[in-house]
Design a protein around this motif. Structure first.
Motif, PDB file in Angstrom:
ATOM      1  N   VAL A  52       0.802  -1.211   0.000  1.00 53.82           N
ATOM      2  CA  VAL A  52       0.000   0.000   0.000  1.00 53.82           C
ATOM      3  C   VAL A  52       0.840   1.269   0.000  1.00 53.82           C
ATOM      4  N   ARG A  54       2.978   2.437  -1.969  1.00 56.07           N
ATOM      5  CA  ARG A  54       3.047   3.147  -3.241  1.00 56.07           C
ATOM      6  C   ARG A  54       1.797   3.955  -3.516  1.00 56.07           C
ATOM      7  N   LEU A  55       0.687   3.476  -2.995  1.00 57.41           N
ATOM      8  CA  LEU A  55      -0.568   4.175  -3.243  1.00 57.41           C
ATOM      9  C   LEU A  55      -0.535   5.576  -2.632  1.00 57.41           C
ATOM     10  N   LYS A  56       0.002   5.647  -1.448  1.00 58.23           N
ATOM     11  CA  LYS A  56       0.057   6.951  -0.784  1.00 58.23           C
ATOM     12  C   LYS A  56       0.941   7.895  -1.575  1.00 58.23           C
ATOM     13  N   ILE A  58       1.394   7.816  -4.804  1.00 60.41           N
ATOM     14  CA  ILE A  58       0.625   8.237  -5.970  1.00 60.41           C
ATOM     15  C   ILE A  58      -0.414   9.282  -5.589  1.00 60.41           C
ATOM     16  N   ALA A  59      -1.057   9.063  -4.458  1.00 60.71           N
ATOM     17  CA  ALA A  59      -2.070  10.015  -3.993  1.00 60.71           C
ATOM     18  C   ALA A  59      -1.470  11.404  -3.860  1.00 60.71           C
ATOM     19  N   ARG A  61       1.070  12.620  -5.444  1.00 59.63           N
ATOM     20  CA  ARG A  61       1.345  13.216  -6.752  1.00 59.63           C
ATOM     21  C   ARG A  61       0.088  13.753  -7.400  1.00 59.63           C
ATOM     22  N   ILE A  62      -0.974  12.968  -7.329  1.00 58.04           N
ATOM     23  CA  ILE A  62      -2.217  13.422  -7.951  1.00 58.04           C
ATOM     24  C   ILE A  62      -2.731  14.669  -7.263  1.00 58.04           C
ATOM     25  N   ASN A  63      -2.573  14.685  -5.968  1.00 60.45           N
ATOM     26  CA  ASN A  63      -3.054  15.826  -5.199  1.00 60.45           C
ATOM     27  C   ASN A  63      -2.383  17.130  -5.628  1.00 60.45           C
ATOM     28  N   TYR A  72      -6.885  16.030 -13.693  1.00 58.77           N
ATOM     29  CA  TYR A  72      -7.024  15.594 -12.308  1.00 58.77           C
ATOM     30  C   TYR A  72      -8.037  14.466 -12.221  1.00 58.77           C
ATOM     31  N   PHE A  75      -6.830  11.127 -13.923  1.00 62.02           N
ATOM     32  CA  PHE A  75      -5.897  10.366 -13.096  1.00 62.02           C
ATOM     33  C   PHE A  75      -6.600   9.759 -11.902  1.00 62.02           C
ATOM     34  N   SER A  76      -7.314  10.623 -11.246  1.00 58.03           N
ATOM     35  CA  SER A  76      -7.963  10.211 -10.024  1.00 58.03           C
ATOM     36  C   SER A  76      -8.912   9.040 -10.272  1.00 58.03           C
ATOM     37  N   ILE A  79      -7.031   5.787 -11.459  1.00 59.80           N
ATOM     38  CA  ILE A  79      -6.203   5.143 -10.453  1.00 59.80           C
ATOM     39  C   ILE A  79      -7.000   4.765  -9.216  1.00 59.80           C
ATOM     40  N   PHE A  80      -7.550   5.738  -8.534  1.00 60.16           N
ATOM     41  CA  PHE A  80      -8.214   5.424  -7.269  1.00 60.16           C
ATOM     42  C   PHE A  80      -9.415   4.508  -7.404  1.00 60.16           C
TER      43      PHE A  80
END
Lengths: 153, 153
Positions: A52, A54-56, A58-59, A61-63, A72, A75-76, A79-80
């Motif tokens: 998990v 890596r998910l944070k 990525i979060a 970066r998207i943010n 936005y 991507f969001s 991915i999410f």
DNA sequence: TGGGATTATATGGGCGTCAATGGGTATGTG
DNA sequence: CACATACCCATTGACGCCCATATAATCCCA
């Protein structure tokens, strides 16, 4: 070893459970050792997975993207909403969501392929074929890679 | 996991109740676990939602827009004046206000899409189509998705 | 170093708990 | 009073947690 390496072929039982190979489990950080994320591979009919952590990343970066842009949302959403987190039980097993199994054509056996910082789950036959194809491409077309792989330190 | 992740399709019963997916409930702070805010998405025919704590974050983002621009007023009005708070019952269900359901074209089923720090609620078909479209845009036009997904820290 | 004993891993199955869903009744507000 | 909604209880199926077994890997001690 903190990398996902080697390959394993594990059975999926009646309840849909599969063992995450023990050596893969050991790659996960001790903190979140009972949770992984899974998502459809972009490039092949396989499932990719990792811890998990890596998910944070990525979060974050998207943010940083412009919140009101179309990018936005793209991507969001991609991915999410496409990623699933699944928990690993005390015996080291987890459930592969139905949709992902369908995507990869997996039924009764899951083939795990280490990919370094992540791993892939394939339907066994397709996975093996993919390995061959990869290798063939490497040998035929990419001499430079061959050099990298065979060269001594 | 403290992010809204994955997607879920839940039924709306005769009384108009829907279950907020359990994993979404767990993202809400333990303090305000029985309340969420909902508002019309600016960019799509969907409803966006999150915990009340995120209001401040939304305010900040709008504040970052040029104060004298038309956008500022538009966003500010469209979002703040349209926000509704709804409470979650003991079973984890809540009511989607009629106006929001109309806006999103939702009738008997709600599709929940995790978006990290918030989530979207779609009419199922439109939601799935949106996911496809997003993914297609990213794959065709933007190499960056691949980078985000495969690049190591 | 051989070989029995211990541990780990993959796999199977029982059972209690929880999530999603349905409905009935009380409460309340216009 | 009528409508909406909050509260309570019930059902079903999925999932988590626990225990069990077989095989493989490892250990340990004479």
């Amino acid at each position: 070893m903190d990398l996902f390496i080697s390959k394993y072929f594990n059975k999926i039982d009646k309840k849909g459970r599969v063992s995450l190979p023990s050596s893969f489990r050991n790659v996960l950080p001790k903190a979140n050792r009972n949770e992984i994320i899974l998502y459809k591979s972009i490039k092949s009919r396989s499932i990719e997975g990792c811890g998990v952590g890596r998910l944070k990343e990525i979060a974050k970066r998207i943010n940083n993207l412009d919140f009101f842009s179309e990018d936005y949302d793209d991507f969001s959403t991609s991915i999410f909403s496409e990623i699933v987190t699944t928990s690993i039980d005390k015996e080291g097993r987890f459930l592969i969501p139905e949709e992902l199994k369908l995507y990869a054509g997996i039924k009764t056996e899951a083939a795990f392929f280490g990919q370094g910082h992540f791993f892939q789950i394939w339907e066994t036959k397709q996975g093996l074929k993919n390995t061959e194809d990869s290798r063939r491409r490497l040998l035929k077309e990419k001499k430079s890679l061959r050099i990298m792989l065979t060269q001594q330190k």
